[in-house]
Write a protein that holds these residues in place. Sequence first.
Motif, PDB file in Angstrom:
ATOM      1  N   TYR B 371       0.571  -1.015  -0.092  1.00 56.41           N
ATOM      2  CA  TYR B 371      -0.054   0.040   0.157  1.00 56.41           C
ATOM      3  C   TYR B 371       0.806   1.358   0.184  1.00 56.41           C
ATOM      4  CZ  TYR B 371      -4.021   2.941   1.249  1.00 56.41           C
ATOM      5  OH  TYR B 371      -4.458   4.607   1.323  1.00 56.41           O
ATOM      6  N   LEU B 372       1.456   1.163   0.598  1.00 60.57           N
ATOM      7  CA  LEU B 372       2.770   2.688   0.780  1.00 60.57           C
ATOM      8  C   LEU B 372       3.792   2.343  -0.312  1.00 60.57           C
ATOM      9  CD1 LEU B 372       3.479   3.825   3.414  1.00 60.57           C
ATOM     10  CD2 LEU B 372       6.262   2.965   2.797  1.00 60.57           C
ATOM     11  N   VAL B 373       4.251   1.671  -1.045  1.00 57.53           N
ATOM     12  CA  VAL B 373       5.352   1.158  -2.119  1.00 57.53           C
ATOM     13  C   VAL B 373       4.052   1.853  -3.266  1.00 57.53           C
ATOM     14  CG1 VAL B 373       6.064   0.624  -3.893  1.00 57.53           C
ATOM     15  CG2 VAL B 373       6.791   0.072  -1.436  1.00 57.53           C
ATOM     16  N   GLU B 374       2.928   1.667  -3.322  1.00 59.82           N
ATOM     17  CA  GLU B 374       1.863   1.262  -4.694  1.00 59.82           C
ATOM     18  C   GLU B 374       1.487   3.160  -4.646  1.00 59.82           C
ATOM     19  OE1 GLU B 374       1.582  -0.576  -7.434  1.00 59.82           O
ATOM     20  OE2 GLU B 374       3.732   0.074  -6.598  1.00 59.82           O
ATOM     21  N   ARG B 375       1.497   3.552  -3.471  1.00 66.55           N
ATOM     22  CA  ARG B 375       0.778   5.039  -2.684  1.00 66.55           C
ATOM     23  C   ARG B 375       1.078   5.789  -2.835  1.00 66.55           C
ATOM     24  NH1 ARG B 375      -2.571   9.029  -2.675  1.00 66.55           N
ATOM     25  NH2 ARG B 375      -2.906   7.573  -4.693  1.00 66.55           N
ATOM     26  N   MET B 376       2.915   5.651  -2.930  1.00 61.28           N
ATOM     27  CA  MET B 376       3.690   6.513  -2.966  1.00 61.28           C
ATOM     28  C   MET B 376       4.136   6.991  -4.526  1.00 61.28           C
ATOM     29  SD  MET B 376       3.623   8.130   0.125  1.00 61.28           S
ATOM     30  CE  MET B 376       5.382   9.307  -0.492  1.00 61.28           C
ATOM     31  N   VAL B 377       4.277   6.029  -5.124  1.00 61.67           N
ATOM     32  CA  VAL B 377       4.303   5.780  -6.640  1.00 61.67           C
ATOM     33  C   VAL B 377       3.500   6.941  -7.514  1.00 61.67           C
ATOM     34  CG1 VAL B 377       5.216   4.567  -9.114  1.00 61.67           C
ATOM     35  CG2 VAL B 377       6.178   3.335  -6.331  1.00 61.67           C
ATOM     36  N   ASP B 378       2.351   6.573  -7.133  1.00 64.97           N
ATOM     37  CA  ASP B 378       1.702   6.969  -7.756  1.00 64.97           C
ATOM     38  C   ASP B 378       1.396   8.552  -7.511  1.00 64.97           C
ATOM     39  OD1 ASP B 378      -0.092   5.173  -9.123  1.00 64.97           O
ATOM     40  OD2 ASP B 378      -2.069   5.443  -8.029  1.00 64.97           O
ATOM     41  N   LEU B 379       1.438   9.243  -6.224  1.00 63.91           N
ATOM     42  CA  LEU B 379       1.836  10.079  -5.960  1.00 63.91           C
ATOM     43  C   LEU B 379       3.192  10.821  -6.524  1.00 63.91           C
ATOM     44  CD1 LEU B 379       1.501   9.539  -1.348  1.00 63.91           C
ATOM     45  CD2 LEU B 379      -0.209  11.323  -3.354  1.00 63.91           C
ATOM     46  N   PHE B 380       3.778  10.478  -6.457  1.00 61.41           N
ATOM     47  CA  PHE B 380       5.385  10.738  -7.000  1.00 61.41           C
ATOM     48  C   PHE B 380       4.613  10.869  -8.954  1.00 61.41           C
ATOM     49  CE2 PHE B 380       9.208   9.165 -10.332  1.00 61.41           C
ATOM     50  CZ  PHE B 380       9.617  10.476  -9.735  1.00 61.41           C
ATOM     51  N   PRO B 743      -3.990  -1.301  -2.656  1.00 63.52           N
ATOM     52  CA  PRO B 743      -3.472   0.157  -3.291  1.00 63.52           C
ATOM     53  C   PRO B 743      -4.265   0.407  -4.419  1.00 63.52           C
ATOM     54  CG  PRO B 743      -2.151  -1.678  -3.006  1.00 63.52           C
ATOM     55  CD  PRO B 743      -3.404  -2.016  -2.083  1.00 63.52           C
ATOM     56  N   ALA B 744      -4.298  -0.708  -5.312  1.00 58.52           N
ATOM     57  CA  ALA B 744      -5.234  -0.582  -6.396  1.00 58.52           C
ATOM     58  C   ALA B 744      -6.835   0.402  -6.863  1.00 58.52           C
ATOM     59  CB  ALA B 744      -5.444  -2.098  -6.958  1.00 58.52           C
ATOM     60  N   VAL B 745      -7.177  -0.246  -5.539  1.00 55.92           N
ATOM     61  CA  VAL B 745      -8.220   0.756  -5.677  1.00 55.92           C
ATOM     62  C   VAL B 745      -8.877   2.014  -4.739  1.00 55.92           C
ATOM     63  CG1 VAL B 745     -11.256   0.512  -3.965  1.00 55.92           C
ATOM     64  CG2 VAL B 745     -10.147  -1.539  -4.589  1.00 55.92           C
ATOM     65  N   VAL B 746      -7.819   1.912  -3.588  1.00 58.00           N
ATOM     66  CA  VAL B 746      -7.836   3.572  -2.956  1.00 58.00           C
ATOM     67  C   VAL B 746      -7.014   4.740  -4.506  1.00 58.00           C
ATOM     68  CG1 VAL B 746      -6.101   5.125  -1.409  1.00 58.00           C
ATOM     69  CG2 VAL B 746      -7.543   2.894  -1.107  1.00 58.00           C
ATOM     70  N   ASN B 747      -6.086   3.642  -5.336  1.00 63.75           N
ATOM     71  CA  ASN B 747      -5.100   5.083  -6.422  1.00 63.75           C
ATOM     72  C   ASN B 747      -6.789   4.919  -7.179  1.00 63.75           C
ATOM     73  OD1 ASN B 747      -2.963   4.700  -5.450  1.00 63.75           O
ATOM     74  ND2 ASN B 747      -2.343   3.063  -6.883  1.00 63.75           N
ATOM     75  N   ALA B 748      -7.473   4.109  -7.634  1.00 58.99           N
ATOM     76  CA  ALA B 748      -9.155   4.926  -8.197  1.00 58.99           C
ATOM     77  C   ALA B 748      -9.810   5.336  -7.767  1.00 58.99           C
ATOM     78  CB  ALA B 748      -9.108   2.931  -8.574  1.00 58.99           C
ATOM     79  N   CYS B 749      -9.669   5.535  -6.724  1.00 59.93           N
ATOM     80  CA  CYS B 749     -10.571   6.768  -5.947  1.00 59.93           C
ATOM     81  C   CYS B 749      -9.785   7.696  -5.710  1.00 59.93           C
ATOM     82  CB  CYS B 749     -10.728   6.299  -4.011  1.00 59.93           C
ATOM     83  SG  CYS B 749     -12.018   5.133  -3.540  1.00 59.93           S
ATOM     84  N   VAL B 750      -8.671   7.848  -6.287  1.00 64.22           N
ATOM     85  CA  VAL B 750      -7.415   9.387  -6.123  1.00 64.22           C
ATOM     86  C   VAL B 750      -8.154   9.296  -7.481  1.00 64.22           C
ATOM     87  CG1 VAL B 750      -5.386  10.489  -5.897  1.00 64.22           C
ATOM     88  CG2 VAL B 750      -6.511   8.754  -4.574  1.00 64.22           C
ATOM     89  N   ASP B 751      -6.965   8.917  -8.622  1.00 64.93           N
ATOM     90  CA  ASP B 751      -7.725   8.914  -9.871  1.00 64.93           C
ATOM     91  C   ASP B 751      -8.831   9.540 -10.396  1.00 64.93           C
ATOM     92  OD1 ASP B 751      -6.423   8.628 -12.791  1.00 64.93           O
ATOM     93  OD2 ASP B 751      -8.518   7.833 -12.730  1.00 64.93           O
ATOM     94  N   ALA B 752      -9.899   8.983  -9.484  1.00 64.57           N
ATOM     95  CA  ALA B 752     -11.092   9.750 -10.305  1.00 64.57           C
ATOM     96  C   ALA B 752     -11.768  10.977  -9.402  1.00 64.57           C
ATOM     97  CB  ALA B 752     -12.636   8.465  -9.386  1.00 64.57           C
ATOM     98  N   LEU B 753     -10.844  11.594  -8.499  1.00 64.55           N
ATOM     99  CA  LEU B 753     -11.036  12.722  -8.183  1.00 64.55           C
ATOM    100  C   LEU B 753      -9.890  13.844  -8.648  1.00 64.55           C
ATOM    101  CD1 LEU B 753     -12.119  11.518  -4.698  1.00 64.55           C
ATOM    102  CD2 LEU B 753     -13.402  12.665  -6.262  1.00 64.55           C
ATOM    103  N   LYS B 754      -9.269  13.583  -9.042  1.00 67.76           N
ATOM    104  CA  LYS B 754      -7.514  13.659  -9.454  1.00 67.76           C
ATOM    105  C   LYS B 754      -7.723  14.975 -10.197  1.00 67.76           C
ATOM    106  CE  LYS B 754      -5.046  11.623 -12.188  1.00 67.76           C
ATOM    107  NZ  LYS B 754      -4.438  10.304 -12.656  1.00 67.76           N
ATOM    108  N   HIS B 755      -8.944  15.494 -10.741  1.00 64.88           N
ATOM    109  CA  HIS B 755      -9.674  16.721 -11.722  1.00 64.88           C
ATOM    110  C   HIS B 755     -10.074  17.705 -10.379  1.00 64.88           C
ATOM    111  CE1 HIS B 755     -13.192  14.918 -10.664  1.00 64.88           C
ATOM    112  NE2 HIS B 755     -13.791  15.906 -11.282  1.00 64.88           N
TER     113      HIS B 755
END
Lengths: 291, 785
Positions: B371-380, B743-755
Motif C-alpha cells: 500500500y505504501l509503495v504503490e500509493r507513493m508511486v502514484d503520488l510521485f 492500493p489498487a482501489v485507493v489509487n482508483a478513488c484518487v484517480d477519479a478525483l484527481k481533476h
Amino acid sequence: MVSNNFEYFAPETFDEAARLLAKYRDDGKIVAGGYSLIPLMKLRLASPSVLIDIGGIDELRSITSNGGGLSVGSMATYYEISRSAAVQSAAPALAEAAGQVADVQVRNRGTIGGSLAHSDPAGDLPAVFLALGGTIVAKTRRGSREIAADRFFVDLLTTALRPTEIITEIRFPSAGARSGSAYAKFANKASHYAVAGVAALVTLGADGTVTDARVAVTGVGSKATRAKRTERILKGKEPTASVIRRASDRAAVELAGDVTDDIHASAEYREHLAKVMAENAITSAVERAGG
Amino acid sequence: MVVQIGDSVRRIEDPRLITGNGTYVDDVVLPGLLHLSIVRSPYAHAKITRIDVSAAVNIPGVVAAFTAADLADQLGSLPVGWIVEGTKLPDHPPLAIDTVRYVGDAVAVVVADDKAIAVDAAESVTVDYEQLPVVVGSEEAQKPDAPQLHAEAPENIAFEWEVNGGDWEAAAREAEVVVKQKIINQRLIPNAMETRGVVADYNPGSKQLTLWSSTQIPHLLRMLFSAVTGHPESRVRVIAPEVGGAFGSKLYIYAEEVITGIVAKQLGRPVKWIEGRQENYQATTHGRDHVTYAEIIGKRDGTILGLRCTVHANVGAYLSTFAPLIPTIYFGLMLAGQYKIRAIGCKTFGVFTNTTPVDAYRGAGRPEATYLVERMVDLFAQEIKRDPVAVRRKNMIGAFRRGHEVPTGVMYDTGNYKGTLNKALEMFDYRGFRKEQRAARREGRLLGVGFSCYVEISGAAPSAVAASLGAGAGLWESNTVRVHPTGSVTVYTGTSPHGQGHETSFAQIASAELGIDIDNIEVLHGDTDRQQFGTGTFGSRSIAVGGGALSLSLKKVLAKAKEIAAHQMGVSDSQVDFVNGNFVVEDIPERSMGFAEIAWEAYHAKDLPHGMEPGLEATSFFDPANFTWPFGCHIAVVEINQDTGDVKLIRYIGVDDVGNIINPMILAGMVHGGAAQGIGQALWETAVYSDDGQLITGSMLDYAVPNAKNLPSFELGHTVTPTRENPLGAKGAGETGTIAASPAVVNACVDALKHIGVTHIDMPVTSEKVWRLLDAAGKARPRRK
Ligand SMILES: Cc1cc2nc3c(=O)[nH]c(=O)nc-3n(C[C@H](O)[C@H](O)[C@H](O)COP(=O)(O)OP(=O)(O)OC[C@H]3O[C@@H](n4cnc5c(N)ncnc54)[C@H](O)[C@@H]3O)c2cc1C
C-alpha cells in the motif's frame, strides 16, 4: 451473547396469543421474525421472561388488495412483501423498501409488524408506512383499534402500541389514479440499515401539478418523521427538477436538533444524504405517477 | 481418477462442510462437559482492587470460579515467538493479575454445567477497578506525558527496528522531486467465520491433556502450552479439527487456550470455551494499524531514486506471538516492491496502547508495504504529471530467473513483473478507459482507475535466515507418506488448513506423482498425535514448504518401490521406469508391476532386496534456502457518485504469478477472498476506538465486512514463473489478493478525483470522506441552509 432464561409459547390462534399476552403483560413479549428482539435479548438489553411466538398464526400472513386499499398481515415477511404483485402495484414504495432491507436471511424472517412495532430509528418500513399514510390494526383479547401512521411513532423505539396489543394487520389506503410512490435509501455498509432513507408518495392532478405529497425520512433522527416542509413546497406546483430539488433541500428541517451523529455519518453528512435521497425518491414517485 | 497438477479438482472437503458433517470445536461434546465463561475488563486501563467470585459460585450449576491468584503456579506469561533486537518483553499474564490494559483483558473465569449458567455467573462476579488514564493511538502513546502501560517499556515503545539500504544522501542529491505523505493503514478486525474455541480434556490416569482448539498451529501451540504451563509436551495432544477461517488471527497461543487447559486439569473434567462474536472483536488479535510518514524522491523523467518512511505501529496492550515480525521484516524489507529504487529506509516503532493486541492479518506486513509503495508511486507520478503505468514500467526490475537482490537486503527468487503488468493491461484496455473517463466526466460521472504492482514474501521457511531475523522456532515443514499394504495412501502433513483446501491440493500432488486414484489418498492434518511435528499454515507457506516436504516423501517412497519392483522383476533399478502408476521394464512393456502390487510386496516382505526394511512409507522435513516471492498486477475501476460520495467498484482485474499452479480453481478462490478483504480495507472496514479505549465498532452492526453484493465479478489471469526454491516450483497464493487490492482501489478513488486536486485519501475511502472532498472543491450538490 446468551440471553437470560425465558419461557416460550407458540400459540396457533390469535385468541390464544392475546390471552397469553394479557396474562403476562409486561413480562411477556411477542416475537415475530425475532431479528430485532433476539439480538436485544442476547445483548441482555431486553430480558422478557415469556416469549409468545406468533409465527404459527396463519391468518396474520395474508396480503390482499381491493378497491379500498391494501391490507398486509403483520406477519408478512419482507420477502413476501417485496415479491407480492398486489404490493408492487398498489404500493411500489413498500415493495421497494422491503426488497432493500438487510440481506436475504433477514428478509426471509423479518416482518412488517415487527419492524413497525420495534420502530428502529434506521428501519426502512417506518418511513414508508408514514409516507403512504397507513393504519395499524391493533388487537387485544377484548377488542381492536386503528392507529394512524401519524400518531404511531412516539420516540426512539417507542410507539403508541399498548403492552397488551398485538398488531394484526397494516392497511394502506388506495392512492388513487396518477399517484406514485418510491423509496430511496443510502445503506450503512456494515448493518445495511438506512443511514438516510426517504419514502415519497406523490399524486398529480389533471394539469400535472402536485395535488398531494407525503414524504417521510428515516435513519436521520430518533424516529421516522414526515418532511412536511418538503411536502408543502411540492404541493400545487408542477414537479420540475428544480422544484423537486428545492423541496428536497428541506427534507431534514423537521429533524433539526435531532440529527444522529456517529461513526457512520456526521450529522451534517446525514442531512445531506436525506436531501439526496428525498430528491431520488420524489423523482421516481413523480415518474411513477405519470408526471 | 488419477489427477494431474494443474487440474481444477473439486474440493474434497466441501461435501462434508456444506452438509453440516464437519466437526468444529463447538461440535466436540464429551461426557460431563463443563462450560467456561470469561469475566473481561470493561475498562481499557485500570487497577484491579478486588475480585469477588462468591456470588457466582453460589449460583446452582456453577462448579468453580478462578482468578489469576488461584492458578498462579500453572499460568506463566504468554510468550513472544519472534523477537527483533531490543524488544521489550513485559509479562503477559493469561489472567490479569493486578492491572487490566485493554477492554476485553481476561480477569476471572467461571465454570458451570451449562453455558447459559456460566454466562449468568460471570455477570455476577464483582470486580472493583480503579481507572487509570488511557491511550489508544500509537503516536499519542509515545508522548512524554502519555500513560505508561508497562514499566519495562518507557514511552510505550515495545521495539524499534530499522533498515537502511543504498545511499540516501547520494540519491537525494540527484533528486528533483520530493513527495511526502502521511499515510494511515487503519486497524482491522480479522472476522473469521468461526470464532475461536477450546475444549480441554484431562485424563488423570495417563496425565494426558487433550486440547481441541480452533488454531492454525497445533504443534506450536502444544510446544508453547507446555512452556507456559509446565505440563510436559509429550503429554499434551492438540487437535485442530475443522477450523472455520483464521486469516492469521489463530496463529498464536492465546490466554483462553492456556486457561481452559489448566482449568480442565484442575477440575478433572472436560471444559469448553467458545468465543462469542463480540468477545472475538475484543479478545482476538486485530491487524494493521500503522501511522506512517513517507517520502519518495526521484527525477522529473520518472526515475524513482529513494523511498523511506517512519512507522508508528500499534501493537496493542501486549505483544502477541508474532507481533514484532509484522511491521518489521514483513514490512520494512518489502519496500522496494517491483522497482529499482536505489535507496530505501524504514524506521519502525512498535508501540503499546490500551487496545486489543495487533498481530498478523492476511498479508501481514506486505499489504502495508505494498500500500505504501504503490500509493507513493502514484503520488510521485501525479506530482510529475506522468502516467502511473508509465512510471511503474520505467522503474520496474527486469525479468530474472536466478535471484535479484534489493537494497533492503532480501533476495527475490524469480520474477517477470512486466509480464503481469502487460497481461493485466491486455485484459483492461487502458486507452479505451481513459477515453471513457473523459467522456464520463463531461456527463458528470466520475470514473477512476488504480494500479497495484506488487511483490510479496511467501513460503515462510528458511529456518536459519528466519532465526537470524528473530524467529524463535524453525519454519520448515514436515510430511509423512504412508502407503498401506493394499495400495491406498495416507498423507500426513504438518500444515494446518483452515479453508485452504489442502486435503485436495496435497492429494492431487500425491495422485499425480504416484499415478493412483485420488480417492485412494487421504490427507490428514491438525493432530499432534498423528503428525510428528509441523509448523502450521500461515504466510502462504503450505504448498511452498509443506508441498515441498510432500514431494520429498513421494520421491523416497517411489525410489523404494522401484527398488522392490526391479528386484522382483529381476532387473536393475536403472532398467525400470515408472509410467502411469506402473513399474515397467525398459523396452519390455509387458513386464510391469502396479503400484499397489509393490505396496503389497513391501508389507508381505517375502522377497525384498537384501537388507531392505519392510513397509512403504517416508517422512521428510523440508527447509528451503529462501522464501518465495509471488507477484502480480491488479487493476481496479471505480465510479464515484457525486451526490453521495459513494464509491462503487465496477471492475476488478487481477493477474498473479504464483509460480506453478497446483489447482487453478482453489487458486481463484484464494484470490477472490483475498481481494474481497483488500477491497474491504480500502472502502469499508475500520476498527474504531473511543478516546477512553472502548471499541466502538464492537459488532458487525458497526464493523463493515465486505459482502458479495458490493463486489463486481473478478477478472483473473496468470503468468507462470516457477520458483527454484522448492520441488513444486510453486510460490504460495494465500495472500496475493489482499496484498494487491487495497492500493489498487485507493489509487482508483484518487484517480477519479484527481481533476479536483485530490492526491491522497486515507482508508477506508468512505462516502463521507469523498463527499467532503467534492464539497470542498465546490463539486458536490450545493448546500443550502
Ligand atoms: C443483520 C440485520 C440487518 C438488518 N437490517 C435492516 C435494514 O436494513 N432495514 C430495516 O428496516 N431493518 C433491518 N433489520 C431489522 C429487521 O428488519 C427486523 O426484522 C425488524 O426490525 C423486526 O421485525 P421482526 O419480525 O424480526 O420482529 P421481532 O424482532 O420479532 O420483534 C421486534 C419487536 O416488535 C414486537 N412485535 C413484533 N411483532 C409484533 C406484533 N405483530 N404486534 C406487536 N408487537 C410486535 C416484538 O415484541 C419486539 O418488541 C436488520 C436486522 C438484522 C439482524
